[in-house]
Enzyme design. Sequence first.
Site, PDB file in Angstrom:
ATOM      1  N   PRO A  10      35.549 150.494  18.784  1.00  0.00           N
ATOM      2  CG  PRO A  10      38.142 151.734  18.998  1.00  0.00           C
ATOM      3  CD  PRO A  10      37.147 150.426  17.828  1.00  0.00           C
ATOM      4  CD  GLU A  11      30.185 153.190  21.312  1.00  0.00           C
ATOM      5  OE1 GLU A  11      29.919 153.944  21.670  1.00  0.00           O
ATOM      6  OE2 GLU A  11      30.144 151.867  20.444  1.00  0.00           O
TER       7      GLU A  11
END
Length: 303
Positions: A2-3
């Site tokens: 996840p960014e």
Amino acid sequence: MPELPEVETIRRAIEPRIAGAHITAISVQDASVAAPDGPEFLQRAVGATVRAVLRRGKHLILLLSGNSGIVVHLRMTGALFFCKPPAGMRVRAVLSFSNEERLLFADTRRLGKLQYYENLKPLLVRLGPEPLDEDFTAEALGRALSRHHIPIKAALLDQHIIAGVGNMYADEALFEARINPLTPAGALDQVQVHRLWESIRSVLGRAIERQGASVDTYWLPDGGRGTAHDAFCVAHRKGAPCPGCGLPIERLMLRKRGAYHCPRCQPLPVQETPGRRHPTQPSPPTNTDTKRKPSTASRRPAQ
Ligand SMILES: [Zn+2]
């Protein structure tokens, strides 16, 4: 992993359901999730009211009283659920709230963290600027990059230079700006920096609209999936035709991470030397990256 767009999507899904409620219990099934302070330290958050749910870089923050809060870092495969996690995802901790909501922290690779901070400030200030903030200008990006001679892809992944950009969106932004990932960060000219600044913001903004990229273990808290990966030009598309020129997308290794790019649309810059032309030499990838460990001092109670 996840960014920024994935964590922001999770934040938007979670905040309306727990803001204003207080934490009634924190149940830790896997103590490593609370390392290095341990599950007992996490219990200090029980009874506190969630004033807001914030995001800083890739960190999700449950803001409690004063400067205290619970910080969630999903790392590679962590995810938060209000529902039962998909098969294979192991629940490592559960947060219960006064409004009957239950937030499950699940993780397959057990790298994610759930930590209580008595003072969030040191964490917030040590990260680089937020790329979607109004005061993140092309000039500020240019100044930050000019001090570094590492490959631009590595610079974009350094959370002290810019917060929230990870492997996928760095590749997408560099493609959109037509910059080779090996180009030394400090060698970008003003036009390239401006193009990169624009592409970082547009790539991240579009990904948030699509609720993030579910290329692996990223899930929305209600069990849904994001669709940002459907619009990727290069990330995770090795061998697929480049949307710009049709040449197969290539993947090179840079500091043990894959960098997807188009060799024609993103050529290495050439510099003129007497008698011949040759590509700018990138800084050699190193195997000695030192990950700066966050200070844990701020999470300790005042002596
Ligand atoms: Zn191309």
